[in-house]
Design an enzyme around this catalytic site. Structure first.
Site, PDB file in Angstrom:
ATOM      1  N   PHE A  41     -53.213  55.700  -6.038  1.00 30.33           N
ATOM      2  CA  PHE A  41     -53.331  57.067  -5.541  1.00 30.33           C
ATOM      3  C   PHE A  41     -53.736  57.965  -6.716  1.00 30.33           C
ATOM      4  O   PHE A  41     -53.127  57.911  -7.790  1.00 30.33           O
ATOM      5  CB  PHE A  41     -52.013  57.549  -4.939  1.00 30.33           C
ATOM      6  CG  PHE A  41     -52.138  58.871  -4.253  1.00 30.33           C
ATOM      7  CD1 PHE A  41     -52.876  59.001  -3.083  1.00 30.33           C
ATOM      8  CD2 PHE A  41     -51.545  60.007  -4.780  1.00 30.33           C
ATOM      9  CE1 PHE A  41     -53.020  60.238  -2.454  1.00 30.33           C
ATOM     10  CE2 PHE A  41     -51.689  61.244  -4.158  1.00 30.33           C
ATOM     11  CZ  PHE A  41     -52.423  61.357  -2.992  1.00 30.33           C
ATOM     12  N   ASP A  98     -44.655  53.440  -7.683  1.00 30.20           N
ATOM     13  CA  ASP A  98     -44.736  54.558  -6.741  1.00 30.20           C
ATOM     14  C   ASP A  98     -44.441  53.999  -5.349  1.00 30.20           C
ATOM     15  O   ASP A  98     -45.189  53.158  -4.837  1.00 30.20           O
ATOM     16  CB  ASP A  98     -46.129  55.185  -6.812  1.00 30.20           C
ATOM     17  CG  ASP A  98     -46.275  56.395  -5.897  1.00 30.20           C
ATOM     18  OD1 ASP A  98     -45.453  56.560  -4.958  1.00 30.20           O
ATOM     19  OD2 ASP A  98     -47.223  57.177  -6.098  1.00 30.20           O
ATOM     20  N   TYR A 133     -41.480  63.167   2.233  1.00 30.24           N
ATOM     21  CA  TYR A 133     -42.052  63.838   3.414  1.00 30.24           C
ATOM     22  C   TYR A 133     -42.842  62.911   4.319  1.00 30.24           C
ATOM     23  O   TYR A 133     -43.347  63.346   5.350  1.00 30.24           O
ATOM     24  CB  TYR A 133     -42.873  65.070   3.029  1.00 30.24           C
ATOM     25  CG  TYR A 133     -43.933  64.883   1.961  1.00 30.24           C
ATOM     26  CD1 TYR A 133     -45.136  64.260   2.249  1.00 30.24           C
ATOM     27  CD2 TYR A 133     -43.730  65.377   0.676  1.00 30.24           C
ATOM     28  CE1 TYR A 133     -46.110  64.121   1.276  1.00 30.24           C
ATOM     29  CE2 TYR A 133     -44.701  65.237  -0.308  1.00 30.24           C
ATOM     30  CZ  TYR A 133     -45.888  64.606  -0.004  1.00 30.24           C
ATOM     31  OH  TYR A 133     -46.844  64.474  -0.969  1.00 30.24           O
ATOM     32  N   LYS A 134     -42.964  61.663   3.918  1.00 31.59           N
ATOM     33  CA  LYS A 134     -43.659  60.698   4.771  1.00 31.59           C
ATOM     34  C   LYS A 134     -42.628  60.017   5.688  1.00 31.59           C
ATOM     35  O   LYS A 134     -42.174  60.607   6.647  1.00 31.59           O
ATOM     36  CB  LYS A 134     -44.419  59.693   3.909  1.00 31.59           C
ATOM     37  CG  LYS A 134     -45.509  60.334   3.036  1.00 31.59           C
ATOM     38  CD  LYS A 134     -46.198  59.278   2.168  1.00 31.59           C
ATOM     39  CE  LYS A 134     -47.161  59.928   1.178  1.00 31.59           C
ATOM     40  NZ  LYS A 134     -48.368  60.481   1.799  1.00 31.59           N
ATOM     41  N   ARG A 142     -57.203  56.409   9.239  1.00 27.34           N
ATOM     42  CA  ARG A 142     -55.926  55.836   8.839  1.00 27.34           C
ATOM     43  C   ARG A 142     -54.889  56.085   9.925  1.00 27.34           C
ATOM     44  O   ARG A 142     -54.720  57.209  10.395  1.00 27.34           O
ATOM     45  CB  ARG A 142     -55.509  56.528   7.528  1.00 27.34           C
ATOM     46  CG  ARG A 142     -54.537  55.769   6.699  1.00 27.34           C
ATOM     47  CD  ARG A 142     -54.361  56.436   5.344  1.00 27.34           C
ATOM     48  NE  ARG A 142     -53.718  57.747   5.485  1.00 27.34           N
ATOM     49  CZ  ARG A 142     -52.953  58.305   4.535  1.00 27.34           C
ATOM     50  NH1 ARG A 142     -52.766  57.696   3.385  1.00 27.34           N
ATOM     51  NH2 ARG A 142     -52.418  59.490   4.708  1.00 27.34           N
TER      52      ARG A 142
END
Lengths: 412, 412
Positions: A123, A194, A219-220, A371
């Site tokens: 990322f 991560d 937050y995912k 996605r």
């Protein structure tokens, strides 16, 4: 959508969890890998913090309602879901900032080496944070990027830190953490992982895998709200080692005695030394409440359903003949992927917009991927079936050619 | 408390603003310099963000509700209150992290010098952040601490950065920013100013004073809630200068094209380059709403009332003969102090606890200061009179000797 319960939902041991979330009207939400849905219990908890804690008790809440310990108490709740013992996980700052802290710590512990090894497809913010350190520390830090396929073989005796995101944000590919960590250990390298697309989505065991440091976002799959504070894990062996502070962000809440207001910095013991400034309490209590939704589920059940949902999505795509039109770039072997699927199509952006117009929320990742994220706590098999049917219509009618779906927004 | 309106409140042009805040029952709150009171409009705005933005519109809110621009739109609202033109202030991260960014930027701009000059009595986290940079950058950064009285004379041709908090967190002393900045300019030093106890409390003009960088917090006089995101200001002249990124925290939201997901960091233009990771939206919308309470007031009116309240507090203390018992360590000349007063007493901690037991919230600062903060938007003259009366009783009865008031809490 349908009156009869889908047979796969009937057998789903997590089916009851869906009721804990606010499902937006006329919406099928497959973007929990970007931002999880809100649970009314989280809303209620933030309201409580607003009205009674901040509103009525104001400053006394730092003691009375334990605000001062929230980064640690919330951290421990996260710790339980990633295999961390108590007192080794905190919730604070953003993933980027936390990454900076642990990368600096790892570089300092392995100070006779300078190489941070990572993957080109990591990322971006993870790579950017290394580039920032590289620019500022000069020869003490050197980023080397390799492909995911070659990562394992590229770890060597020069590697100070292996920086890896367990699940690729674009492809959903899950890297073999046990092997990577084992190889790193053999070579004397430290691991910084991560867990943004792992935590809350699949079983993680930082201790069994001997991970040195980990970060991730809430937050995912933790459904803690937009931009909610991130987390940071440090293995106990590194928390004891304290010749000098482990990272350069000497904030007052990481001080051994924050309220003594001493002139010189002295890091707190344990994980608290990774705290910096005052944390955003309203966002932090949202994390606290969101994590309670995991109290009665196992990560193993979550993983089983995640694989169930994604496999069923592929099955439905296949039935509609869509896999030839927009090939899946995620691993076909379920165990090798996270909780998402990505599909390649030159018009992926417009297809995503057309899906949103049909009430199916997914997302687009540059340059040409659609996605689909699966959140086992609230997604259903019926939603999969319905979403793929809508996608089939969009593809058949080539709706993505409509000008309205081609227009790019600021955030994609 | 009293049925008749206090004559000074009758004449107060800001008296009507008190109604915009939730005043906790049976409480006189003089700790707005630590954590401002909650306004129901802020509560409502966070609720709106929870229910409709996150709850209903979920991920689409990044575009639909402008979440992605919140750090800048909220930043500009703050900018208007500190004299900054548009596009030079952002709201994000904590004060500590923002300080790290601007200190690194200032050191880089003035890279032929290494000295950061500050005051021994600066707020500790400000000094800690420099110490962190010092430890990590080695010879490129050297902190030198001097007394507030000598600061002006100690700025010289070796000084890279003058780091100063305009209003001392303990004494409330307001340092002469115009003189400091002028002297810094003469010597070729840059100014980094912490406005934590200035912003929202008194007129600040970063442009007129030619401040190079400023940071500050929003949870004190801006009433934005516990740990609400901080702010960062950078003078336009520095935003144009871009041979390399200005600070090492290369987060993805500071990238020129965050959603292109490029491998290499390239800073955004303008103030956006100081953004790092994803901001905590729920806490950020609270800042947004809290700032709206400043829309119909002037900082000049706020300052006038601030001085009015503190002067009246001193007058009441004097009337009760308290100033001999617990001398005021804040400047007696009103113009030389911020919006607080501090009183010295060996039992200051217990006195503060006894006050709290009487419904008067103030705070204690080590080693022996009772700190009274004046928030002109909601404090009244009647509250001053009543609070000092209660303090007089506590002092007369020596209530601070009670064991219950001696016991120290975690947060003091």
């Amino acid at each position: 959508m349908t009156t009869a319960v889908h047979p796969l939902d009937k057998e789903d041991p997590l089916a009851h969890k869906r009721a804990a979330f606010h499902i937006p009207a006329n919406t099928i939400y497959f973007d929990g890998n970007s931002l999880g849905l809100m649970a009314p219990s989280v809303h209620e908890r933030v309201n409580q913090a607003l009205r009674h804690e901040w509103g009525d008790d104001v400053i006394t809440s730092w003691n009375k309602h334990g605000w001062i310990d929230l980064p640690l108490t919330v951290g421990d709740k996260i710790g339980r879901l990633i295999g961390a013992p108590e007192g080794q996980t905190i919730c604070c700052d953003s993933t980027s900032i936390n990454l900076f802290k642990v990368l600096c710590a790892a570089l300092q512990i392995n100070s006779d080496r300078s190489e941070i090894l990572s993957t080109t497809d990591n990322f971006p913010t993870d790579l950017y944070m290394v580039q920032g350190i590289e620019q500022w520390l000069g020869e003490r830090c050197k980023l080397r990027l390799v492909s995911e396929d070659s990562l394992l073989n590229e770890i060597n005796e020069n590697t100070a830190v292996v920086l890896v995101t367990e699940v690729n944000f674009r492809t959903g590919r899950r890297l073999p953490m046990a092997h990577i960590s084992q190889r790193a250990k053999q070579c004397g390298a430290l691991t910084v992982v991560d867990l943004a697309h792992s935590a809350g989505a699949l079983p993680v065991d930082v201790v069994a895998n001997e991970i040195d440091f980990a970060v991730g976002c809430t937050y995912k799959y933790f459904n803690a709200g937009p931009g909610a504070p991130a987390f940071l894990y440090a293995a106990e062996r590194h928390l004891k080692q304290q010749r000098q502070p482990l990272h350069p962000l000497y904030g007052w809440l990481g001080h051994a005695a924050p309220f003594a207001f001493e002139v010189n910095y002295a890091p707190a013991d344990g994980i608290r030394q990774f705290l910096t400034g005052t944390p955003p309490v309203l966002s932090l209590v949202a994390v606290d409440a969101a994590l309670d939704l995991f109290a009665d589920v196992t990560m193993s059940d979550i993983r089983t359903k995640s694989i169930g949902l994604s496999s069923y999505w592929l099955e439905c795509m296949d039935k509609h003949g869509l896999l030839d039109v927009m090939p899946c770039i995620s691993p076909v072997v379920a165990d090798e992927r996270g909780s998402q699927l990505a599909f390649q199509h030159a018009e992926a952006y417009a297809i995503c917009q057309a899906l949103i117009a049909e009430g199916v929320i997914a997302d687009f990742r540059a340059p040409e991927y659609l996605r689909i994220g699966f959140a086992p706590l609230y997604n259903s098999y019926a939603e999969v079936e319905s979403a793929v049917s809508r996608l089939a219509v969009i593809m058949q009618e080539k709706r993505y050619l409509n000008a309205e779906f081609q227009q790019r927004s600021k955030v994609t």
